[in-house]
Each structure stands twice: as structure tokens, then as C-alpha cells.
Design an enzyme around this catalytic site. Structure first.
Site, PDB file in Angstrom:
ATOM      1  CG  ASN A   1     -37.612  58.513 -22.160  1.00  0.00           C
ATOM      2  OD1 ASN A   1     -37.215  58.105 -21.081  1.00  0.00           O
ATOM      3  ND2 ASN A   1     -38.675  59.289 -22.281  1.00  0.00           N
ATOM      4  CG  HIS A   2     -31.787  55.569 -25.143  1.00  0.00           C
ATOM      5  ND1 HIS A   2     -30.647  55.660 -25.900  1.00  0.00           N
ATOM      6  CD2 HIS A   2     -31.525  56.258 -24.002  1.00  0.00           C
ATOM      7  CE1 HIS A   2     -29.727  56.350 -25.250  1.00  0.00           C
ATOM      8  NE2 HIS A   2     -30.243  56.728 -24.084  1.00  0.00           N
ATOM      9  N   PRO A   3     -35.416  54.803 -27.786  1.00  0.00           N
ATOM     10  CG  PRO A   3     -34.878  54.574 -30.050  1.00  0.00           C
ATOM     11  CD  PRO A   3     -34.493  55.324 -28.811  1.00  0.00           C
TER      12      PRO A   3
ATOM     13  CB  THR B   1     -31.281  51.325 -27.301  1.00  0.00           C
ATOM     14  OG1 THR B   1     -30.052  50.687 -26.933  1.00  0.00           O
ATOM     15  CG2 THR B   1     -32.438  50.338 -27.208  1.00  0.00           C
TER      16      THR B   1
ATOM     17  CE1 TYR C   1     -32.543  58.099 -30.541  1.00  0.00           C
ATOM     18  CE2 TYR C   1     -31.449  56.042 -30.002  1.00  0.00           C
ATOM     19  CZ  TYR C   1     -31.927  57.285 -29.624  1.00  0.00           C
ATOM     20  OH  TYR C   1     -31.795  57.704 -28.326  1.00  0.00           O
TER      21      TYR C   1
END
Length: 202
Positions: free
Chosen positions: A92-94, A100, A105
């Protein structure tokens, strides 16, 4: 040069792992161009078809994975049938960060997998997952679930539900409450096939 040596060494280790699973554990069948990470566990009587990627995953007995599927950070129950092209537990990506992109990150990009990006997936026993199904990280799927081809699973699925669609929705249950209770209480999936057939024929 050091990078090349490490890459070759990793390739050799992966190849030896596949060879071990195929030859020493003779109840396994491993297809061509398969990658199985060293921290994955295959309990036995498994078939992993061509071009699959099994990463940080436990696959229990009598379950198989069809070609071109990717399974990450998951636990697959017994007697499961996973169709071709399935993607289970991908990263998943934030959503709330300003970017993203993992280049922004993730300080350990390409060095270490971030646990928060790969939430564990649990698939119960005797599940049939159709072709090209996508199951997001953090999902729990009950026993006896059927997921229609091309579905995108974004939430937990209870025992013996049939789900289809994007996002996947329950269209009905396979059995009534009495039969569901009988099957779950029998724990037939803990038995070898011949013994399981006797239990299910009662």
C-alpha cells in the site's frame, strides 16, 4: 562489482531453495520461473505454477497457486484453490502523506520492506479464489469463501460467502447456518483427502 556478486549469490540461493522444495519435498511441484522467498513456508502437497512470486507467505497443505500469481505477506489455509493472475497482499501507499511516492516517504527503499506498507492477509481453508482477483493488504477471508474472477477485495469476508465485483460484495452464502456449523466444526481440512471425503459424505 559488489552489487553484481550479491545479485548472483541471491539468484543461486533462490535456485537452490526451489530445487530443495521440488526434489527433497517430493509432494511439491514447482513450475518454471517461480520465485519463493526464503522466509516463505510451503507445508506440503502444494503446486506452485509457472511465473508465480511467493514472498513472506505460508501456504498450508493441499493448496495450489495457478500461473502468474503474486502473494505477499499472507497465510493461505488448507485445500485452497488460487486462480491465475491473482495478486494478494501487495504493498500500500500512504493516503495522508503529501506524496504517495516511496522515493519520498520510504528511507529504506529497495533495502528493506516496510511492515506498514504490507499488511498481512489471512485466507481460510477450502477457499476458491478466481482468476485475476486482487486482495488488498490487511484482509481476512473466512473458510469456504468463493471469490469471483476479477474481483477486488477491499474488506473482510465471512465464512462460506460468495463475493464478486469491484469492490467485491457478498451475493449469497453457500450453505445455511446448520450446514455451515457442521462444516466448520468438522475441521475436515485437517485430514488427508481420503479421510476428509468420509467426513463430508456423512
Amino acid at each position: 562489482m559488489k552489487f553484481i556478486i550479491m545479485r548472483v549469490l541471491k539468484t543461486v540461493i533462490y535456485f537452490m531453495n526451489i530445487l530443495y522444495l521440488s526434489c527433497v519435498k517430493r509432494e511439491m511441484k514447482i513450475g518454471r520461473r517461480v520465485l519463493i522467498s526464503l522466509d516463505s513456508v510451503l507445508e506440503g502437497n502444494n503446486l506452485i505454477n509457472d511465473d508465480c512470486r511467493i514472498i513472506s507467505t505460508k501456504i498450508q497443505r493441499y493448496s495450489y497457486v495457478s500461473p502468474q500469481s503474486i502473494i505477499v505477506n499472507s497465510k493461505i489455509g488448507k485445500y485452497c484453490s488460487i486462480g491465475p493472475g491473482c495478486k494478494i497482499g501487495l504493498g500500500n501507499h500512504p493516503l495522508t502523506d503529501f506524496s504517495t511516492s516511496p522515493y519520498i516517504y520510504n528511507n529504506t527503499l529497495f533495502k528493506k520492506r516496510r511492515d506498514e506498507d504490507f499488511l498481512p492477509v489471512t485466507v481460510g481453508n477450502d477457499c476458491w479464489i478466481g482468476a485475476n482477483v486482487l486482495i488488498l493488504g490487511g484482509i481476512k477471508i473466512g473458510n469456504g469463501v468463493i471469490i469471483g474472477a476479477g474481483s477486488i477485495v477491499t474488506r473482510d469476508i465471512p465464512d462460506f460467502a460468495i463475493v464478486v465485483g469491484a469492490p467485491a460484495k457478498i451475493i449469497r452464502y453457500r450453505f445455511d447456518e446448520k450446514d455451515t456449523a457442521f462444516i466448520n466444526e468438522s475441521n475436515w481440512w485437517d485430514l488427508d483427502p481420503e479421510e476428509a471425503k468420509k467426513v463430508l459424505s456423512k
